[in-house]
Design a protein around this motif. Structure first.
Motif, PDB file in Angstrom:
ATOM      1  N   LEU A   1      21.826  33.223  29.085  1.00 35.23           N
ATOM      2  CA  LEU A   1      20.511  32.961  28.448  1.00 35.23           C
ATOM      3  C   LEU A   1      20.318  31.727  28.137  1.00 35.23           C
ATOM      4  CD1 LEU A   1      19.337  35.385  25.505  1.00 35.23           C
ATOM      5  CD2 LEU A   1      19.848  32.835  25.114  1.00 35.23           C
ATOM      6  N   ARG A   2      19.266  31.112  28.152  1.00 37.85           N
ATOM      7  CA  ARG A   2      18.873  29.620  27.913  1.00 37.85           C
ATOM      8  C   ARG A   2      18.438  29.924  26.472  1.00 37.85           C
ATOM      9  NH1 ARG A   2      14.223  26.210  29.041  1.00 37.85           N
ATOM     10  NH2 ARG A   2      13.333  27.790  30.357  1.00 37.85           N
ATOM     11  N   LEU A   3      19.228  29.062  25.539  1.00 37.35           N
ATOM     12  CA  LEU A   3      18.944  29.130  24.184  1.00 37.35           C
ATOM     13  C   LEU A   3      18.166  27.618  24.035  1.00 37.35           C
ATOM     14  CD1 LEU A   3      19.204  30.054  21.310  1.00 37.35           C
ATOM     15  CD2 LEU A   3      21.447  29.071  21.315  1.00 37.35           C
ATOM     16  N   GLU A   4      17.062  27.599  23.741  1.00 38.96           N
ATOM     17  CA  GLU A   4      16.434  26.315  23.354  1.00 38.96           C
ATOM     18  C   GLU A   4      15.997  25.985  21.765  1.00 38.96           C
ATOM     19  OE1 GLU A   4      12.159  23.986  24.707  1.00 38.96           O
ATOM     20  OE2 GLU A   4      12.517  25.982  25.433  1.00 38.96           O
ATOM     21  N   ILE A   5      16.707  25.050  21.303  1.00 42.60           N
ATOM     22  CA  ILE A   5      16.476  24.920  19.631  1.00 42.60           C
ATOM     23  C   ILE A   5      15.584  23.723  19.730  1.00 42.60           C
ATOM     24  CG2 ILE A   5      17.579  24.272  17.667  1.00 42.60           C
ATOM     25  CD1 ILE A   5      18.351  27.057  18.820  1.00 42.60           C
ATOM     26  N   GLU A   6      14.506  23.809  18.980  1.00 47.43           N
ATOM     27  CA  GLU A   6      13.767  22.697  18.781  1.00 47.43           C
ATOM     28  C   GLU A   6      13.853  21.989  17.626  1.00 47.43           C
ATOM     29  OE1 GLU A   6      10.024  25.004  18.864  1.00 47.43           O
ATOM     30  OE2 GLU A   6       9.913  25.390  21.152  1.00 47.43           O
TER      31      GLU A   6
ATOM     32  N   GLY B   1      18.089  19.655  17.484  1.00 53.62           N
ATOM     33  CA  GLY B   1      18.028  20.803  18.648  1.00 53.62           C
ATOM     34  C   GLY B   1      18.812  20.306  19.879  1.00 53.62           C
ATOM     35  N   GLY B   2      18.422  21.077  20.905  1.00 53.77           N
ATOM     36  CA  GLY B   2      18.925  20.828  22.410  1.00 53.77           C
ATOM     37  C   GLY B   2      18.738  21.932  23.188  1.00 53.77           C
ATOM     38  N   GLU B   3      19.540  22.278  24.267  1.00 46.94           N
ATOM     39  CA  GLU B   3      19.333  23.300  24.956  1.00 46.94           C
ATOM     40  C   GLU B   3      20.881  23.768  25.307  1.00 46.94           C
ATOM     41  OE1 GLU B   3      16.218  23.861  28.163  1.00 46.94           O
ATOM     42  OE2 GLU B   3      17.808  23.150  29.419  1.00 46.94           O
ATOM     43  N   TRP B   4      21.049  25.003  25.408  1.00 47.71           N
ATOM     44  CA  TRP B   4      22.516  25.704  25.478  1.00 47.71           C
ATOM     45  C   TRP B   4      22.295  26.876  26.563  1.00 47.71           C
ATOM     46  CZ3 TRP B   4      21.195  23.258  21.318  1.00 47.71           C
ATOM     47  CH2 TRP B   4      22.079  22.437  20.640  1.00 47.71           C
ATOM     48  N   PHE B   5      23.156  27.018  27.431  1.00 52.59           N
ATOM     49  CA  PHE B   5      23.171  28.260  28.504  1.00 52.59           C
ATOM     50  C   PHE B   5      24.351  29.100  27.971  1.00 52.59           C
ATOM     51  CE2 PHE B   5      20.521  25.215  30.869  1.00 52.59           C
ATOM     52  CZ  PHE B   5      19.499  26.238  31.182  1.00 52.59           C
ATOM     53  N   ILE B   6      23.964  30.131  27.494  1.00 51.73           N
ATOM     54  CA  ILE B   6      24.975  31.122  27.060  1.00 51.73           C
ATOM     55  C   ILE B   6      25.491  32.241  28.069  1.00 51.73           C
ATOM     56  CG2 ILE B   6      25.825  32.702  25.154  1.00 51.73           C
ATOM     57  CD1 ILE B   6      24.974  29.782  24.247  1.00 51.73           C
ATOM     58  N   PRO B   7      26.696  32.265  28.439  1.00 53.37           N
ATOM     59  CA  PRO B   7      27.050  33.318  29.469  1.00 53.37           C
ATOM     60  C   PRO B   7      26.912  34.572  28.682  1.00 53.37           C
ATOM     61  CG  PRO B   7      29.025  31.838  28.652  1.00 53.37           C
ATOM     62  CD  PRO B   7      27.619  31.252  28.187  1.00 53.37           C
TER      63      PRO B   7
ATOM     64  N   GLY C   1      10.782  32.667  20.053  1.00 48.90           N
ATOM     65  CA  GLY C   1       9.896  32.869  21.241  1.00 48.90           C
ATOM     66  C   GLY C   1      10.894  33.538  22.383  1.00 48.90           C
ATOM     67  N   GLN C   2      10.667  34.502  22.967  1.00 54.66           N
ATOM     68  CA  GLN C   2      11.488  35.470  23.594  1.00 54.66           C
ATOM     69  C   GLN C   2      10.932  35.630  25.114  1.00 54.66           C
ATOM     70  OE1 GLN C   2      12.521  38.918  21.787  1.00 54.66           O
ATOM     71  NE2 GLN C   2      13.097  37.572  19.708  1.00 54.66           N
ATOM     72  N   VAL C   3      11.694  35.493  26.172  1.00 54.63           N
ATOM     73  CA  VAL C   3      11.238  35.757  27.511  1.00 54.63           C
ATOM     74  C   VAL C   3      12.465  36.320  28.317  1.00 54.63           C
ATOM     75  CG1 VAL C   3      10.339  34.766  29.512  1.00 54.63           C
ATOM     76  CG2 VAL C   3       9.368  34.159  27.685  1.00 54.63           C
TER      77      VAL C   3
ATOM     78  N   VAL D   1      15.250  31.934  24.787  1.00 55.16           N
ATOM     79  CA  VAL D   1      14.924  32.189  23.517  1.00 55.16           C
ATOM     80  C   VAL D   1      14.761  30.674  23.052  1.00 55.16           C
ATOM     81  CG1 VAL D   1      15.829  32.566  21.348  1.00 55.16           C
ATOM     82  CG2 VAL D   1      16.209  34.277  23.516  1.00 55.16           C
ATOM     83  N   ALA D   2      13.630  30.417  22.378  1.00 57.52           N
ATOM     84  CA  ALA D   2      13.426  29.295  21.853  1.00 57.52           C
ATOM     85  C   ALA D   2      13.339  29.657  20.183  1.00 57.52           C
ATOM     86  CB  ALA D   2      11.864  28.697  22.129  1.00 57.52           C
ATOM     87  N   LEU D   3      14.074  28.595  19.381  1.00 55.64           N
ATOM     88  CA  LEU D   3      14.258  28.622  18.089  1.00 55.64           C
ATOM     89  C   LEU D   3      14.100  27.208  17.313  1.00 55.64           C
ATOM     90  CD1 LEU D   3      17.010  31.351  17.490  1.00 55.64           C
ATOM     91  CD2 LEU D   3      14.540  31.499  16.196  1.00 55.64           C
ATOM     92  N   ASP D   4      13.516  27.071  16.342  1.00 55.36           N
ATOM     93  CA  ASP D   4      13.658  26.092  15.252  1.00 55.36           C
ATOM     94  C   ASP D   4      15.040  25.561  14.924  1.00 55.36           C
ATOM     95  OD1 ASP D   4      12.098  23.659  13.758  1.00 55.36           O
ATOM     96  OD2 ASP D   4      13.411  25.161  12.210  1.00 55.36           O
ATOM     97  N   ASP D   5      15.573  24.634  14.841  1.00 60.67           N
ATOM     98  CA  ASP D   5      16.956  24.116  14.463  1.00 60.67           C
ATOM     99  C   ASP D   5      17.291  24.748  13.108  1.00 60.67           C
ATOM    100  OD1 ASP D   5      15.273  22.271  12.957  1.00 60.67           O
ATOM    101  OD2 ASP D   5      16.075  20.489  13.676  1.00 60.67           O
ATOM    102  N   VAL D   6      16.345  24.672  11.949  1.00 60.00           N
ATOM    103  CA  VAL D   6      16.664  25.029  10.772  1.00 60.00           C
ATOM    104  C   VAL D   6      16.802  26.661  10.651  1.00 60.00           C
ATOM    105  CG1 VAL D   6      16.008  25.026   8.368  1.00 60.00           C
ATOM    106  CG2 VAL D   6      16.124  23.022   9.542  1.00 60.00           C
ATOM    107  N   GLU D   7      15.805  27.190  11.423  1.00 63.66           N
ATOM    108  CA  GLU D   7      15.780  28.558  11.745  1.00 63.66           C
ATOM    109  C   GLU D   7      16.876  29.254  12.323  1.00 63.66           C
ATOM    110  OE1 GLU D   7      13.529  32.392  11.127  1.00 63.66           O
ATOM    111  OE2 GLU D   7      13.485  30.472  10.017  1.00 63.66           O
TER     112      GLU D   7
END
Length: 429
Positions: A353-358, A362-368, A408-410, A385-391
């Protein structure tokens, strides 16, 4: 001579009287008004009276006339001038410290300016800076608190399993909680346990989980915690930072580590799991910030997020912990079983799962998804999944539920639900 020779006389031998001058036409023919009497000078105050007014003058409580009289007197009387100077200095000492309305970045700018001029002989390690900064920020928030604020009610919130839970305490109770849990790091460093010998731990191995230690600390207090808990908590934080700074500089931990070892790799026990010291201090910084927000909300005071580099370290730690938490939840039946068709050996890429933190942290992590030992991979992405850093941090702190997180979810809905639930289960008391 006859009276006819002096036409203005009214009687024999009398001279004519002079007539008053006529008013100018511009005055309307009216006589000029009589001049007003000069204003009387204010009475001069005697020396005893002026000396008695010095205290009020120092406090700026005199009237304008009294102030003028006192200041005029100070130019002539050396004894009163010396007394006035001492009183003004005393008034300055009575002023309260500067309020918290100062720019929250002022401390950081001053320190950076000082360090640019003269680098410290023993600098704080990068991985301990967030803890140092967050404990200092919380301490600054507490410095202006009165008794009412220290006893303001606070509700600690976290997730247990699938359910949100909470515990009611006070501002002082929150600081006691931080003191007890920070003691896990202190004991690992060979320092005293704030719970004392009654904690039942051994050298380097404190007893109890964070929740158990907190409950034990609260119950051991004869009275609810008060402002007195601030001193031990702050002193412990200072000691922890000093100790890791010396260790990171190459000095060994007494009796255990040899010179040249990585101090950040030292294991810190949380009772039912362990973290390396470098991650444990980021974890403690994160919890300090989260509970500082709880306290600030309880007293209706604004509180900013951490510096971006510190916030990113907190997000990174939570993202790195997600695979292990997801696997634990799966073993407990709280997450989907995963796709056994895509199980991979340790160190190999798998479904991710690609976790995108805005945001600035933030940054981007791939979660196995199928094995904590697998490697996250963009080539095997099944959800995003995209999320704000504080959220995201609020989710990891248990302050919002997975359903409430503005994400944001896809992609794979089950994977998304499991990862967001795993993020919420990172929270604890």
């Amino acid at each position: 001579m006859t009276e006819d020779r002096f036409p203005g006389n009214t009687g024999a031998g009398r001279l004519p009287l002079p007539r008053p001058p006529r008013a100018p036409v511009a005055d309307g023919g009216l006589p000029r008004p009589a001049p007003e009497p000069a204003a009387a000078a204010p009475p001069r105050l005697e020396h005893p009276v002026l000396k008695a007014l010095l205290g009020a003058w120092a406090l700026a409580a005199c009237s304008a006339e009294e102030t003028a009289a006192v200041e005029d007197h100070l130019g002539d009387c050396g004894a009163c001038a010396d007394e006035a100077r001492r009183l003004r200095e005393a008034v300055g000492l009575l002023q309260r410290p500067d309020s918290l309305d100062l720019d929250p970045g002022l401390r950081t700018r001053v320190l950076e300016s000082c360090l640019d001029r003269r680098p410290p002989r023993i600098p704080v390690p990068d991985w301990a800076m967030a803890y140092d900064a967050e404990t200092a920020r919380l301490d600054a928030l507490l410095q202006d608190f009165g008794d009412a604020e220290w006893h303001a009610p606070v509700r600690l919130r976290w997730f247990r399993g699938q359910d949100a839970t909470s515990r009611r305490t006070t501002v002082a109770g929150v600081i006691a909680h931080l003191l007890a849990v920070d003691g896990l790091v202190a004991v690992a460093l060979g320092l005293d346990d704030p719970l004392g010998p009654a904690a039942g731990g051994t050298a380097g191995k404190p007893a109890g989980t964070p929740a158990e230690r907190t409950e034990a600390f609260w119950e051991a207090s004869h009275f609810p915690p008060t402002r007195t808990v601030r001193g031990p908590w702050r002193e412990q934080a200072h000691t922890v930072v000093r100790t890791v700074s010396f260790n990171d500089g190459g000095t060994a931990r007494a009796g255990e580590a040899e010179r040249g070892e990585d101090p950040g790799a030292l294991a810190v026990s949380y009772g039912d799991f362990e973290l390396p010291l470098r991650d444990a201090l980021v974890d403690r910084a994160f919890e300090c910030w989260v509970h500082a927000v709880d306290i600030a909300e309880a007293v209706d005071y604004p509180y900013d997020p951490p510096a971006p580099r510190h916030l990113r370290g907190m997000v990174d730690l939570a993202a790195r912990m997600l695979p292990a938490v997801l696997a634990e939840r799966r073993r407990a039946g709280l997450a989907g079983p995963g796709d056994r068709r895509h199980l991979v050996t340790a160190g190999r890429p798998g479904r991710s799962l690609r976790l995108e933190i805005e945001g600035r942290g933030g940054g981007e992590w791939f979660i196995p998804l199928d094995s904590p030992a697998a490697v996250g991979s963009a080539d095997h992405e099944v959800a995003h999944v995209a999320l704000d850093d504080v959220e995201f941090c609020r989710l990891a702190a248990g302050h919002v539920s997975p359903e409430e997180a503005a994400a944001g979810q896809v992609g794979d809905r089950t994977a998304i639900r499991d990862v967001l639930s795993a993020a919420a289960s990172l929270s604890r008391m």
